[in-house]
Design a protein around this motif. Sequence first.
Motif, PDB file in Angstrom:
ATOM      1  N   ASP A 195      37.744  46.659  45.242  1.00 39.36           N
ATOM      2  CA  ASP A 195      36.523  46.938  44.816  1.00 39.36           C
ATOM      3  C   ASP A 195      36.083  47.217  43.338  1.00 39.36           C
ATOM      4  OD1 ASP A 195      35.770  46.363  47.507  1.00 39.36           O
ATOM      5  OD2 ASP A 195      35.888  48.379  48.055  1.00 39.36           O
ATOM      6  N   SER A 196      37.195  47.951  42.992  1.00 40.26           N
ATOM      7  CA  SER A 196      36.999  48.496  41.500  1.00 40.26           C
ATOM      8  C   SER A 196      37.226  47.546  40.423  1.00 40.26           C
ATOM      9  CB  SER A 196      38.098  49.553  41.137  1.00 40.26           C
ATOM     10  OG  SER A 196      37.982  50.005  39.878  1.00 40.26           O
ATOM     11  N   TYR A 197      38.065  46.611  40.845  1.00 38.73           N
ATOM     12  CA  TYR A 197      38.371  45.162  40.141  1.00 38.73           C
ATOM     13  C   TYR A 197      37.091  44.096  40.227  1.00 38.73           C
ATOM     14  CZ  TYR A 197      40.499  40.799  38.342  1.00 38.73           C
ATOM     15  OH  TYR A 197      40.673  39.889  37.734  1.00 38.73           O
ATOM     16  N   SER A 198      36.513  44.072  41.152  1.00 39.29           N
ATOM     17  CA  SER A 198      35.412  43.377  41.336  1.00 39.29           C
ATOM     18  C   SER A 198      33.991  44.019  40.412  1.00 39.29           C
ATOM     19  CB  SER A 198      34.717  43.326  42.730  1.00 39.29           C
ATOM     20  OG  SER A 198      35.852  42.701  43.610  1.00 39.29           O
ATOM     21  N   ASN A 199      33.815  45.258  40.500  1.00 39.71           N
ATOM     22  CA  ASN A 199      32.851  45.913  39.895  1.00 39.71           C
ATOM     23  C   ASN A 199      33.056  45.976  38.393  1.00 39.71           C
ATOM     24  OD1 ASN A 199      31.774  46.879  42.402  1.00 39.71           O
ATOM     25  ND2 ASN A 199      32.868  48.708  42.546  1.00 39.71           N
ATOM     26  N   ARG A 200      34.370  46.012  37.829  1.00 42.03           N
ATOM     27  CA  ARG A 200      34.271  46.225  36.386  1.00 42.03           C
ATOM     28  C   ARG A 200      34.747  44.557  35.739  1.00 42.03           C
ATOM     29  NH1 ARG A 200      35.370  50.861  38.745  1.00 42.03           N
ATOM     30  NH2 ARG A 200      34.866  52.876  37.720  1.00 42.03           N
ATOM     31  N   ILE A 201      35.655  43.690  36.432  1.00 38.80           N
ATOM     32  CA  ILE A 201      36.209  42.748  36.059  1.00 38.80           C
ATOM     33  C   ILE A 201      35.582  41.565  36.534  1.00 38.80           C
ATOM     34  CG2 ILE A 201      38.334  41.378  35.422  1.00 38.80           C
ATOM     35  CD1 ILE A 201      38.206  44.261  34.212  1.00 38.80           C
ATOM     36  N   GLY A 202      35.560  41.444  37.994  1.00 34.51           N
ATOM     37  CA  GLY A 202      34.688  40.304  38.293  1.00 34.51           C
ATOM     38  C   GLY A 202      35.499  39.816  39.890  1.00 34.51           C
ATOM     39  N   VAL A 203      34.780  38.928  40.535  1.00 36.49           N
ATOM     40  CA  VAL A 203      35.174  39.002  42.000  1.00 36.49           C
ATOM     41  C   VAL A 203      36.698  38.204  41.772  1.00 36.49           C
ATOM     42  CG1 VAL A 203      34.739  37.930  44.183  1.00 36.49           C
ATOM     43  CG2 VAL A 203      32.797  38.958  42.729  1.00 36.49           C
ATOM     44  N   PRO A 204      37.646  38.922  42.407  1.00 34.58           N
ATOM     45  CA  PRO A 204      39.119  38.293  42.401  1.00 34.58           C
ATOM     46  C   PRO A 204      38.943  36.914  43.331  1.00 34.58           C
ATOM     47  CG  PRO A 204      39.063  40.037  43.632  1.00 34.58           C
ATOM     48  CD  PRO A 204      38.058  40.139  43.029  1.00 34.58           C
ATOM     49  N   SER A 205      39.575  36.206  43.266  1.00 36.07           N
ATOM     50  CA  SER A 205      39.898  35.022  44.191  1.00 36.07           C
ATOM     51  C   SER A 205      40.979  35.282  45.490  1.00 36.07           C
ATOM     52  CB  SER A 205      40.491  33.619  43.562  1.00 36.07           C
ATOM     53  OG  SER A 205      41.729  33.730  42.969  1.00 36.07           O
ATOM     54  N   ALA A 245      43.378  38.949  46.745  1.00 38.85           N
ATOM     55  CA  ALA A 245      43.570  40.418  46.394  1.00 38.85           C
ATOM     56  C   ALA A 245      44.849  40.789  45.639  1.00 38.85           C
ATOM     57  CB  ALA A 245      44.019  41.232  47.789  1.00 38.85           C
ATOM     58  N   ASP A 246      45.614  39.753  45.469  1.00 37.46           N
ATOM     59  CA  ASP A 246      46.811  39.854  44.419  1.00 37.46           C
ATOM     60  C   ASP A 246      46.482  39.854  43.076  1.00 37.46           C
ATOM     61  OD1 ASP A 246      48.794  40.083  46.593  1.00 37.46           O
ATOM     62  OD2 ASP A 246      49.300  37.677  46.673  1.00 37.46           O
ATOM     63  N   GLU A 247      45.395  38.958  42.728  1.00 40.41           N
ATOM     64  CA  GLU A 247      44.885  39.169  41.397  1.00 40.41           C
ATOM     65  C   GLU A 247      44.366  40.403  41.009  1.00 40.41           C
ATOM     66  OE1 GLU A 247      41.080  37.202  39.086  1.00 40.41           O
ATOM     67  OE2 GLU A 247      41.689  36.287  40.912  1.00 40.41           O
ATOM     68  N   ALA A 248      43.889  41.315  41.898  1.00 38.68           N
ATOM     69  CA  ALA A 248      43.304  42.678  41.590  1.00 38.68           C
ATOM     70  C   ALA A 248      44.535  43.438  41.535  1.00 38.68           C
ATOM     71  CB  ALA A 248      42.352  43.212  42.416  1.00 38.68           C
ATOM     72  N   TYR A 249      45.555  43.517  42.322  1.00 36.53           N
ATOM     73  CA  TYR A 249      46.851  44.220  42.441  1.00 36.53           C
ATOM     74  C   TYR A 249      47.587  44.048  41.027  1.00 36.53           C
ATOM     75  CZ  TYR A 249      45.674  44.888  47.478  1.00 36.53           C
ATOM     76  OH  TYR A 249      45.059  45.021  48.515  1.00 36.53           O
ATOM     77  N   GLY A 250      47.835  42.738  40.704  1.00 37.55           N
ATOM     78  CA  GLY A 250      48.431  42.629  39.670  1.00 37.55           C
ATOM     79  C   GLY A 250      47.890  42.947  38.115  1.00 37.55           C
ATOM     80  N   TYR A 251      46.540  42.957  38.342  1.00 40.88           N
ATOM     81  CA  TYR A 251      45.721  43.526  37.094  1.00 40.88           C
ATOM     82  C   TYR A 251      45.963  44.981  36.874  1.00 40.88           C
ATOM     83  CZ  TYR A 251      42.158  45.251  34.205  1.00 40.88           C
ATOM     84  OH  TYR A 251      41.467  46.095  33.255  1.00 40.88           O
TER      85      TYR A 251
END
Length: 530
Positions: free
Chosen positions: A11-21, A23-29
């Motif tokens: 959710d934090s990644y989606s709010n600040r960076i963009g909607v990930p394709s 969940a691994d994309e957000a975790y890796g970030y």
Amino acid sequence: MGTSDTDPLVDSYSNRIGVPSTADEAYGYWVFVLGVLAGFLGIGLVMLSDTAGAMERGAGIAIAAIGLLFLVIGPIIRLPLKRKATLLSYLGALICLLAVGWFVTAFPDNWTAQFTNSEVQIIGLYGLGILIIALGSVFVPLLTSPREEQLAAESRAARAESERDAAIAEAEDRAREAERQAEEAKRQADAAVDERAERELLEAELRRIGDSQSQFELFTDRSGKHRWRLRHRNRNIIADSSQGYSSRQNAQKGLSAVKRDAFGATVVDLDRLDEEVTVESVDDAVEGDDAPEFVDEVESKAAFETYEDAGGDHRWRLRHDNGNIIADSSEGYSSTSSRDDAVERVRGYVQSADYLRIKPAAFELFRDRAGNYRWRLLYKNGNILADSGQGYASRQKARQGLESVQRNVAEDGNAEFEVYEDNAGEYRWRLRHRNGNIIADSGEGYASESGAEDAVVRVRSYAPVAHVLDIGSAAFEIYRDAAEEWRWRLRHRNGNILADSGQGYAARSGVEAAINGVKRNAPNADVAES
């Protein structure tokens, strides 16, 4: 792995960076961010170790090593690697963590000591972990081609699409077959109803004939001529032959012809014809426009030929003495008996079967797709001058509506023409009875008001004396084929085509002459097996 709406990291990644394709994309970030922070923290502790002491320096080295690991492994988590490459990278990360743990346990007190053999081993183990990570994330994907997997995926997708298309095609075939069976069942049911109604009508007529209160009398007049007369039981003569015959046999034939043709004969009211029509045109109207084309029984100049076609079906054709085929069966039959029955039906129907004679307009009674009966007034160029505007439950009611229009189109009739503009901006007309009912309309729109008014004038002129095609047992249909040639077909009132012309004609007059030729030759034609 799909995205999660309840994971705070995603959710934090989606709010600040963009909607990930994934969940691994957000975790890796976030692992990468953690590595950056750990790296800065470790470097800071090492820089402060000169003043703070050896403990801070060792902790800084350990934290910086973990930060470097996170910096490397974070982007790898984001990559869409194969499962084997990802597991290999995770194995390298685990080795690096083991090396950091070894470093912390091997030098708990002497952080400032010179490099020893253990330190070299720890650094080597850490370097091995980084190398394994590199192999899993970089070199393995470069050295292994995904082409085979891609081809397999494409093959699976193509097979799935093919199976889906086959399932759709099978479903469509089943639907078409069900529709065809439903139409065939409806056609058979309609045919059965028509045959039952025709049989009941014939039985009623036979009962009426059996209960007749009159009788035919054959006699010889004073001049020696043979005659017949129809006498009621009250002794009144209600019909006679009007001429004498040279023999009793000929008189008998004339009597039989009256008995055969009187039932169902058309009634023509000459008083309804326009008073300005000449005597010659009245005769033409009676013979050509208001009654079917009956022909005298003459010796046929044609013969029915029965044969078996290349597909094994039994067929017939009517061939004139000049060699021309003037009619054929239009379909094959599974047995010779069915074919012979078809020939007999054609013999019985062609004499009384009518066809639409447009001079220059004519009424056509027909049944629409909803099963309702309607009428329309056709002009010789094919345009519809008027139509019923509504469907009727029976052919008789449609005929009554048509006759009402014929009576009321005159200036002094009980109905008036109304010309109006519809919602599309086109001009139309309707014929409204004094009781408020609309009994006819234009059937089409006109670009100008004058065009609609001209159509009203044509309807007033043509409708009262226009020929009416009301299909009895069968009727001839005249039409143009795809090659713009004129053809005919004999259609039973149940919809079945009994015969067709077998060839095209350049003009409508040619196909009308061909119909009259079939009327003359078919009833008495012999049957020959070819």
